[in-house]
Design a protein around this motif. Sequence first.
Motif, PDB file in Angstrom:
ATOM      1  N   GLY A 122       8.737 -11.415 -25.576  1.00  0.00           N
ATOM      2  CA  GLY A 122       7.838 -12.459 -26.288  1.00  0.00           C
ATOM      3  C   GLY A 122       8.825 -13.506 -26.799  1.00  0.00           C
ATOM      4  N   LYS A 123      10.072 -13.366 -26.488  1.00  0.00           N
ATOM      5  CA  LYS A 123      11.239 -14.366 -27.138  1.00  0.00           C
ATOM      6  C   LYS A 123      10.860 -15.585 -26.259  1.00  0.00           C
ATOM      7  CE  LYS A 123      14.782 -11.025 -28.345  1.00  0.00           C
ATOM      8  NZ  LYS A 123      14.633 -11.262 -29.728  1.00  0.00           N
ATOM      9  N   ILE A 124      11.179 -16.831 -27.056  1.00  0.00           N
ATOM     10  CA  ILE A 124      10.971 -18.154 -26.588  1.00  0.00           C
ATOM     11  C   ILE A 124      12.111 -18.515 -25.861  1.00  0.00           C
ATOM     12  CG2 ILE A 124      10.450 -20.645 -27.185  1.00  0.00           C
ATOM     13  CD1 ILE A 124       8.858 -19.718 -29.568  1.00  0.00           C
ATOM     14  N   ILE A 125      12.174 -18.858 -24.519  1.00  0.00           N
ATOM     15  CA  ILE A 125      13.476 -19.184 -23.890  1.00  0.00           C
ATOM     16  C   ILE A 125      13.552 -20.754 -24.110  1.00  0.00           C
ATOM     17  CG2 ILE A 125      14.360 -19.310 -21.416  1.00  0.00           C
ATOM     18  CD1 ILE A 125      12.773 -16.644 -20.736  1.00  0.00           C
ATOM     19  N   TRP A 126      12.475 -21.592 -23.770  1.00  0.00           N
ATOM     20  CA  TRP A 126      12.812 -22.897 -24.151  1.00  0.00           C
ATOM     21  C   TRP A 126      11.436 -23.658 -24.434  1.00  0.00           C
ATOM     22  CZ3 TRP A 126       9.633 -25.721 -20.827  1.00  0.00           C
ATOM     23  CH2 TRP A 126       9.270 -25.221 -19.420  1.00  0.00           C
TER      24      TRP A 126
END
Length: 447
Positions: A122-126
Amino acid sequence: MKIPIQLFILFLCLFSLKGYSQTPYNQRWPSFRGPFGCGFIENSKTAVTWNVETGEHIKWKTVVPGLGHSCPVIWGNLLFVTTAVNATNSESLKVGLYGDIDEANDSVVHEFKVYCLDKNSGKIIWERVAHKGIPKSKRHTKASQANCTPSTDGKYLVVHFGSEGLYCYDFSGNLIWKKDMGILAPGPYTDPGVEWGYASSPVIYKDRIIVQCDIPNAPYITALDLATGNEIWKTSRSDEVSTWCTPAIYSKDGKTMVIANGFNHICGYDFETGAEIWKLSNGGDAPAPAPVVANDLIYLNSAHGKYSPIFAVKPSAKGEITLDADSTKNEYIQWSIKRGGAYMQTPLIYKGLLYNLQVNGLLTVFDALTGELKYKESLKDPFSASGVAADGKLYFSSEDGNIFVIQAGPEFKLLAKNEMKDVCMATPAISGNTIYFRTQHFLIAVE
């Protein structure tokens, strides 16, 4: 030398997608309603129950700012979603069953954004701002400025923000091209000048993007080159009213058609040239459902105004195939019903049955080949999202945030009702053994 965690995640995801064409099918949910718009995947084991408050079966939960009804799309380890962020952080949304034609007041600057997340954490990459400005067209109080679901082929990501344009990115977030599609402001044909917001999602097939633009003035459907955005063909839908339908693709034995739902202009078009192959009228007069291809048939439904049909059209159709007033089938229509189709939801066709869910929660189930009625059951909640399926289970998301899990089959069996504790307007995505729900404020992964 230490590598920042965000950069490490990006390298990891890009490495895993180096051979994107080998990504297993059950890890792909590339467009609205998944692979080929079918609404289901195979070879998955998905949850029956979960609890967002205790965290039971919740893999992750990530805040998504702004307001958007676009659905998440997935390829490999990457998940993409769009949103429109109001500069005042006060996006208004009015849900529930009501008949107002009211427009929302969106007269402040918005950021039209694209997010890429790691689907496992669920981490935002870009994130990218595709456009910034006051929206060029209005929306209904129940809609958003980011209604259109993105589409990907594993190499390119295409996102549509209606009047704010069409954008193509690579998986690293680099903008490949953008295209001004003009003012796309569909609304009820009975009230000229009222704008409800654009919602037709782009569809990628082979090296082309298909975009359906049923707008009040000069409606059309077009095919664009995926790599450049250049127009390949553009076909007028001159007698059509505004619609919010996503097109579909039928392809078999060397024959490929683009299928467009509508009111006056339900059509099949030649994929190569855009030439009209067949035409059907008497749909609902404000259609939103996408066509569905299954069982070597083309299923179409809609509901508003005088008509609310479901049609099962044979892909051999040619010319004018509109039914006579007292007929439910003809040479090219295998079966149909006159009334009972859905206003907003695309039907779910799964394991031989057609599940037709209406905005008021009435679920009607038919034999997909014959049209024989199997059952009717009221889920009671209001619905806008379309149903999806996996592992012999159906998932229907209500506007109130209740997810109804129903066993697939000719008899109704409710397995669970799970509360998301937030409004649900978007259709879920499925990848592997995880279902991804987009609520008003979050993306939530249920494993």
